[in-house]
Design an enzyme around this catalytic site. Structure first.
Site, PDB file in Angstrom:
ATOM      1  N   GLU A 257       0.801  -1.226   0.000  1.00 25.50           N
ATOM      2  CA  GLU A 257       0.000   0.000   0.000  1.00 25.50           C
ATOM      3  C   GLU A 257       0.839   1.285   0.000  1.00 25.50           C
ATOM      4  O   GLU A 257       0.794   2.082   0.947  1.00 25.50           O
ATOM      5  CB  GLU A 257      -0.978  -0.019   1.185  1.00 25.50           C
ATOM      6  CG  GLU A 257      -1.987  -1.156   1.068  1.00 25.50           C
ATOM      7  CD  GLU A 257      -3.061  -1.154   2.142  1.00 25.50           C
ATOM      8  OE1 GLU A 257      -2.985  -0.319   3.067  1.00 25.50           O
ATOM      9  OE2 GLU A 257      -3.980  -1.989   2.059  1.00 25.50           O
ATOM     10  N   GLU A 361      -4.926  -8.905  -0.163  1.00 25.92           N
ATOM     11  CA  GLU A 361      -5.291  -8.553   1.218  1.00 25.92           C
ATOM     12  C   GLU A 361      -6.750  -8.150   1.317  1.00 25.92           C
ATOM     13  O   GLU A 361      -7.248  -7.342   0.532  1.00 25.92           O
ATOM     14  CB  GLU A 361      -4.415  -7.430   1.764  1.00 25.92           C
ATOM     15  CG  GLU A 361      -4.663  -7.167   3.254  1.00 25.92           C
ATOM     16  CD  GLU A 361      -3.826  -6.025   3.803  1.00 25.92           C
ATOM     17  OE1 GLU A 361      -2.616  -5.991   3.508  1.00 25.92           O
ATOM     18  OE2 GLU A 361      -4.381  -5.177   4.526  1.00 25.92           O
TER      19      GLU A 361
END
Length: 481
Positions: A257, A361
């Site tokens: 991220e 995820e």
């Protein structure tokens, strides 16, 4: 093949393979329609564990989970044009196994520090039950993928990397953490015992802070240009150390991220990248270093962030021809799927059909999805199921976040607590399988690695996906609203 069917259950897998002996769920209620399955050292619900048998022609086996408490309950059914179900309406689904799409690589979850901490609190027999529940290919979920953080994440008890010695430009002080040896490696090894086909995906949340422009584990920080090669060396050292411990890493991403670095309210461990800087790092540093190492079969994934950045981020990265040569695929997360339609996955695939897409995820119980832990939540199981069924948009697999947490959803050093498919109750030496667990198992247990997605119709009331396995069996997965 066309079949007319009407399903009472909410979560259904129609599996054209085998019947066998199974252990039923031991239910515990945490409210209306909030049921978990309780497992301990001596008992845990399981699916069949015998050799597959082909049903008679025209017959099939279905595995049903319902809001009222069924969990992968197996019965035998029969197709018949003359039989009509005792319901007001029917839905016709058409399956065409000659129309094949992407090959499925697998399903799995993440070996975080927090997951390992909770598992370690259980007795050894109960620990084995938990790992078996996920990774055993027959009695368990048959996970074939696992995610392993490179160093610490927010799901650790503290911020750390593998070299926190200031300005250690020789990486002389690089070493795995005690957390790796206590909370990750032992459970990865146990998972590999149950399923040697397990492949691992890794990502770093942050490099050592002294390599970053802001000298912090989180916040608005980027890799200093003078450390581009050193950071590639750092990643390779991680691969070396895990290999020394008997664990090979199948793929690494360019970092978890990276866009979090641009969010002033976000306190997650992170390293900021732009599409241009990460492409340059892969093209000139990580890619060549990995290719020249003994880990040259380890694949590189880009993005590892929300799909709202598709397809433009990947298009920018892969416009760098050298980076494109080294990058095998795109990793995506699910947290902004509610504002980003699945068609962006199609657009990314269409732009780069030779690069696979892997969902790496997902979790419920975030700040936008309270409460942090909601034991037995059926809607959270539905949310998992409906996300995974979007494999019809060219993804090759789906990886959950923490494989186990406690009833608070932690530990987490920034108090970013979330939910997990398995919740550990260390005081009673037991764990709870939530509907999220069984939602994922409807896919992972029956869709073998190497299966091909095939054509199937669906509608607004019955969402469906279909697959043909390497042994030529048809698997249909259904959700009935």
């Amino acid at each position: 093949m066309s079949c007319r069917i009407m399903w009472k259950a909410l979560l259904v897998i129609g599996l054209f393979t085998a019947a066998g002996q199974a252990k039923d769920c031991v239910p515990r209620s945490f409210g209306t329609d909030k049921i978990v399955c309780v497992c301990n050292a001596t008992y845990c619900d399981e699916t069949l564990d015998n050799d597959p048998k082909v049903p008679p022609e025209g017959h099939f086996y279905w595995y049903v989970s319902t809001k009222t408490g069924l969990r992968l309950s197996m019965t035998e059914g029969q197709f018949s044009e003359n039989t009509r179900p005792p319901f007001a309406t029917t839905v016709t689904l058409t399956v065409n196994s000659t129309k094949k799409y992407q090959t499925i690589f697998g399903f799995g979850g993440a070996f975080t520090d927090s997951a390992g901490i909770q598992i370690s609190k259980l007795s050894k027999p109960t620990q084995d039950q938990l790992i078996r529940a996920y990774f055993h290919p027959k009695s368990g979920s048959g996970y074939t993928l696992g995610r392993v953080p490179i160093g610490g994440t927010d799901f650790s008890t503290r911020p750390y990397t593998y070299d926190d010695e200031e300005n250690d430009v020789s990486l002389e002080h690089f070493s795995l953490a005690k957390d790796d040896y206590d909370y990750k490696i032992p459970y990865i090894r146990k998972a590999l015992e149950f399923n040697p086909e397990l492949k691992l995906v890794s990502a770093a949340w942050s490099p050592p802070t002294w390599m970053k422009t802001n000298d912090k584990i989180n916040g608005f920080g980027f890799l200093k240009k003078e450390y581009y090669q050193l950071y590639a060396n750092y990643i390779l050292k991680f691969l070396d150390e895990y290999k020394k411990n008997g664990i090979d890493i199948w793929a690494i991403s360019t970092g978890n991220e990276p866009i979090n670095a641009y969010l002033p309210f976000d306190h997650l461990n992170t390293l900021g990248w732009t599409s241009g800087t990460v492409a340059n790092w892969v093209a000139k540093f990580l890619g060549p270093s990995l290719a020249a190492s003994e880990h040259n079969n380890t694949k590189i994934l880009t993005l590892d962030d929300q799909r709202i950045f598709l397809p433009w981020f990947v298009k920018h990265v892969l416009s760098n021809e050298q980076a494109k040569k080294y990058i095998a695929g795109t990793a995506v997360h699910w947290y902004t799927d509610f504002i980003s339609p699945a068609k962006v996955l199609d657009e990314t695939h269409d732009a780069f059909p030779d690069k696979f897409i892997l969902m790496t995820e997902a979790c419920t119980g975030t700040q936008l999805d309270p409460p942090r832990v909601d034991k037995g939540s059926w809607p959270r199981g539905e949310k998992y199921f409906l996300s995974i069924i979007e494999v019809r948009h060219w993804t090759v697999g789906w990886i959950d976040w923490n494989i186990a947490l406690d009833s608070t959803g932690g530990p987490n050093w920034i108090k970013n607590f979330v939910d997990s498919p398995i919740i550990v109750n260390a005081e009673t030496d037991e764990f709870y399988k939530q509907p999220m667990y069984h939602a994922l198992k409807h896919f992972s247990r029956f869709i073998d690695r190497g299966s091909s997605r095939i054509f199937i119709t669906d509608d607004n009331n019955v969402k469906a996906n279909a697959f043909i396995t390497p042994s030529n069996e048809i698997v249909v997965v259904l959700y009935n609203k």
